[in-house]
Design a protein around this motif. Structure first.
Motif, mmCIF file in Angstrom:
data_model
loop_
_atom_site.group_PDB
_atom_site.id
_atom_site.type_symbol
_atom_site.label_atom_id
_atom_site.label_comp_id
_atom_site.label_asym_id
_atom_site.label_seq_id
_atom_site.Cartn_x
_atom_site.Cartn_y
_atom_site.Cartn_z
ATOM 1 N N ILE A 138 39.023 12.638 12.818
ATOM 2 C CA ILE A 138 37.851 12.400 13.655
ATOM 3 C C ILE A 138 38.217 11.469 14.812
ATOM 4 O O ILE A 138 38.870 10.434 14.604
ATOM 5 C CB ILE A 138 36.706 11.774 12.827
ATOM 6 N N VAL A 139 37.795 11.837 16.011
ATOM 7 C CA VAL A 139 38.016 11.000 17.192
ATOM 8 C C VAL A 139 36.740 10.220 17.481
ATOM 9 O O VAL A 139 35.646 10.789 17.486
ATOM 10 C CB VAL A 139 38.400 11.848 18.432
ATOM 11 N N LEU A 140 36.862 8.929 17.718
ATOM 12 C CA LEU A 140 35.718 8.071 18.041
ATOM 13 C C LEU A 140 35.892 7.486 19.440
ATOM 14 O O LEU A 140 36.909 6.842 19.723
ATOM 15 C CB LEU A 140 35.594 6.920 17.038
ATOM 16 N N ASP A 141 34.902 7.707 20.303
ATOM 17 C CA ASP A 141 34.859 7.052 21.613
ATOM 18 C C ASP A 141 33.858 5.912 21.506
ATOM 19 O O ASP A 141 32.650 6.128 21.439
ATOM 20 C CB ASP A 141 34.434 8.037 22.700
ATOM 21 N N LEU A 142 34.369 4.689 21.521
ATOM 22 C CA LEU A 142 33.554 3.508 21.237
ATOM 23 C C LEU A 142 33.040 2.824 22.498
ATOM 24 O O LEU A 142 32.364 1.791 22.425
ATOM 25 C CB LEU A 142 34.362 2.529 20.387
ATOM 26 N N ALA A 143 33.356 3.369 23.667
ATOM 27 C CA ALA A 143 32.758 2.964 24.943
ATOM 28 C C ALA A 143 32.993 1.499 25.302
ATOM 29 O O ALA A 143 32.233 0.932 26.071
ATOM 30 C CB ALA A 143 31.252 3.278 24.966
ATOM 31 N N VAL B 254 39.782 15.557 21.281
ATOM 32 C CA VAL B 254 39.541 16.379 20.096
ATOM 33 C C VAL B 254 40.409 17.634 20.137
ATOM 34 O O VAL B 254 41.040 18.007 19.130
ATOM 35 C CB VAL B 254 38.050 16.745 19.985
ATOM 36 N N CYS B 255 40.461 18.280 21.278
ATOM 37 C CA CYS B 255 41.257 19.508 21.401
ATOM 38 C C CYS B 255 42.752 19.220 21.301
ATOM 39 O O CYS B 255 43.488 19.943 20.615
ATOM 40 C CB CYS B 255 40.932 20.205 22.718
ATOM 41 N N GLU B 256 43.221 18.162 21.966
ATOM 42 C CA GLU B 256 44.652 17.861 21.978
ATOM 43 C C GLU B 256 45.162 17.427 20.610
ATOM 44 O O GLU B 256 46.313 17.717 20.253
ATOM 45 C CB GLU B 256 44.949 16.769 23.004
ATOM 46 N N THR B 257 44.354 16.724 19.849
ATOM 47 C CA THR B 257 44.785 16.230 18.536
ATOM 48 C C THR B 257 44.418 17.186 17.407
ATOM 49 O O THR B 257 44.733 16.919 16.244
ATOM 50 C CB THR B 257 44.149 14.857 18.230
ATOM 51 N N GLN B 258 43.733 18.292 17.747
ATOM 52 C CA GLN B 258 43.258 19.267 16.758
ATOM 53 C C GLN B 258 42.398 18.589 15.684
ATOM 54 O O GLN B 258 42.501 18.884 14.489
ATOM 55 C CB GLN B 258 44.439 20.004 16.117
ATOM 56 N N ALA B 259 41.541 17.700 16.140
ATOM 57 C CA ALA B 259 40.616 17.029 15.236
ATOM 58 C C ALA B 259 39.478 17.959 14.848
ATOM 59 O O ALA B 259 39.180 18.932 15.555
ATOM 60 C CB ALA B 259 40.055 15.769 15.903
ATOM 61 N N GLN B 260 38.830 17.666 13.726
ATOM 62 C CA GLN B 260 37.691 18.483 13.286
ATOM 63 C C GLN B 260 36.436 18.198 14.113
ATOM 64 O O GLN B 260 35.583 19.060 14.266
ATOM 65 C CB GLN B 260 37.395 18.215 11.806
ATOM 66 N N MET B 261 36.347 16.978 14.658
ATOM 67 C CA MET B 261 35.155 16.613 15.423
ATOM 68 C C MET B 261 35.398 15.293 16.129
ATOM 69 O O MET B 261 36.387 14.583 15.855
ATOM 70 C CB MET B 261 33.925 16.493 14.512
#
Length: 470
Positions: free
Chosen positions: A193-198, A245-252
């Motif tokens: 999971i990728v998190l953008d914490l701003a 998300v696309c580059e790391t092939q994350a689920q979401m």
């Protein structure tokens, strides 16, 4: 013993600009311009008087986001509150829903969050909570403003000054409650999971929680940075999250705003999953478990027609309110609804909390994919098609013109013309923002070309008749 009444006259700021100080979500504006140390001192003092009159003595919990001006405002508010005789608990950096949770689950009589939410770094804000974790109502904010403007009799300062205490451990209590609301110990095991914490309020809360629940976490903008909070990142700028998300092939992926009371998601294909989708997914699960009274969801006038019609097609009911999480919250209390929210990512679930909570929403949505055995992309594909919806902001600096847009005959005529032309193939929403100096124009239509045509026409009308020339 009391101090002379005259000694607190500096707590009245009768020279404030005309117009209401409190907007739809507390006080918000540019730090150093509207939001100054003297104003925050007066706000703290008169808020303290109001809390004492209405709720008795006790403690006020104060949290803040990462903006450079938050410390200044926090210390000034604390000085005012302690001058009014109240105790102050300093939570430090934390999400807005953490303040709501603490006020609802401790003996604090109220809470204050210092944040301008999704606004740029130069802005800041002050919002208030009652002891049950809900936003402070207009009756109370009007009483605070009357004191600030010198419209109430001076109050003698006594020597029973309040005390200030650091209470960062309460943020850990909030995090533990989020973790306890999930169905098992490690429900996110195996998910990337990728998190953008701003650069904002949840940088110390969200990553440890997702990791503790088993997820492999990739973080973006994950330190508190008052110069960069919300700048080209977070829930209002999803490009970097989609790319990651696309580059790391994350689920979401999940993107929070500056104070983390909202969240937007991105599926494994990089497609946006907004608040409408989140309400549909979460609502459908609760409905299947008979945990959604009257199969009812509460959303705002911004909710997409595609979402509304899909929800109704499976036997659900949807009530719309004005834009703003406080309107959603009020309708939920009135109707007994347990789930509601906004397309922008404010989602309120009364099963777990009394306010919109971006971190909690993200955790439950991630868990939902495991419970259903589907990817977020598969869930999106099997839900509904959205109607093309265009939202445009027209900057109108003149406050009187902006607030009187409903009395602008040419604009009302243009709206009527567009509504008649589209019929049931679309809808229009024009409103003055409660948090920014803009008129928002939303056009939703069955065909994108229709939406483009009428949104362009309405924006031109606003610019011609409401924006000052020269």
């Amino acid at each position: 013993m009391v101090v002379s009444v005259a000694s607190n006259s500096f707590l009245n700021l009768s020279s404030l600009p005309k117009g209401k100080l409190f907007g739809t979500d507390g006080i918000r504006g540019k730090a150093g311009n509207l939001l100054t140390a003297p104003l925050a001192l007066a706000v703290g003092y008169w808020a303290g008087q109001m809390y004492k009159e209405q709720f008795g003595g006790g403690a006020i919990a104060i949290g803040q986001d990462s903006r450079n001006s938050s410390d200044m405002l926090g210390m000034s508010l604390t000085a005012g509150l302690t001058a009014a005789g109240l105790e102050v608990w300093n939570l430090g950096l934390c999400p807005t829903p953490c303040v709501a949770y603490i006020t609802a689950n401790t003996d604090a009589i109220g809470g204050i969050m210092i944040s301008a939410s999704h606004n740029p770094p130069e802005d800041n804000g002050i919002k208030f909570f009652t002891s049950n974790g809900t936003k402070l109502g207009k009756v109370y904010t009007s009483a605070i403003e009357a004191g600030i403007r010198g419209e109430k009799p001076p109050v003698a300062l006594d020597v029973n000054w309040g005390q200030h205490y650091p209470r960062q451990e309460l943020v850990k209590q909030y995090s533990s409650a989020l973790q306890a609301s999930l169905p098992s110990d490690r429900p996110l095991q195996g998910l990337k999971i990728v998190l953008d914490l701003a650069w904002g309020a949840c940088v110390k809360v969200a990553p440890p929680l997702f990791k503790a629940l088993g997820a492999e976490v990739i973080c973006l903008h994950d330190v508190p940075d008052g110069d960069r909070i919300n700048v080209d990142c977070g829930s209002t700028h999803l490009n970097l999250l989609q790319q990651a998300v696309c580059e790391t092939q994350a689920q979401m992926g999940f993107a929070f705003d500056g104070d983390a009371d909202r969240v937007l998601a991105v599926d494994n294909q990089g497609r946006i999953v907004d608040g409408d989708y989140i309400l549909y997914f979460w609502g459908k699960l609760l409905k299947s478990k008979s945990q959604l009274p009257n199969d009812l969801l509460v959303a705002t006038v911004m909710a997409n027609l595609g979402f509304e019609r899909a929800w109704e097609s499976i036997g659900g009911r949807l009530i719309r309110t004005a834009v703003g999480d406080q309107h959603v919250q009020a309708q939920m209390w009135e109707t007994g609804a347990m789930l509601g929210g906004e397309q922008s990512g404010h989602v309120i679930c009364h099963h777990y909390n009394c306010s919109g909570d971006g971190v909690q929403t993200a955790l439950h949505l991630a868990c939902l994919t495991r419970q259903l055995g589907m990817s977020l992309g598969e869930m999106r594909d099997q839900s509904f098609e959205t109607y093309p919806q265009l939202l445009k902001n027209v900057r109108v600096e003149d406050v009187e013109r902006r607030l009187a847009w409903e009395n602008c005959d040419p604009l009302q005529g243009a709206i009527e013309q567009a509504e008649q032309a589209m019929g049931d193939r679309g809808r229009i929403l024009v409103r003055a923002s409660g948090t920014e100096p803009v008129i928002r124009v939303m056009v939703e239509a069955a065909e994108l070309e229709l939406a483009h045509h009428w949104s362009h026409y309405l924006v031109e009308t606003v610019q011609e008749h409401l924006v000052k020339k020269g």
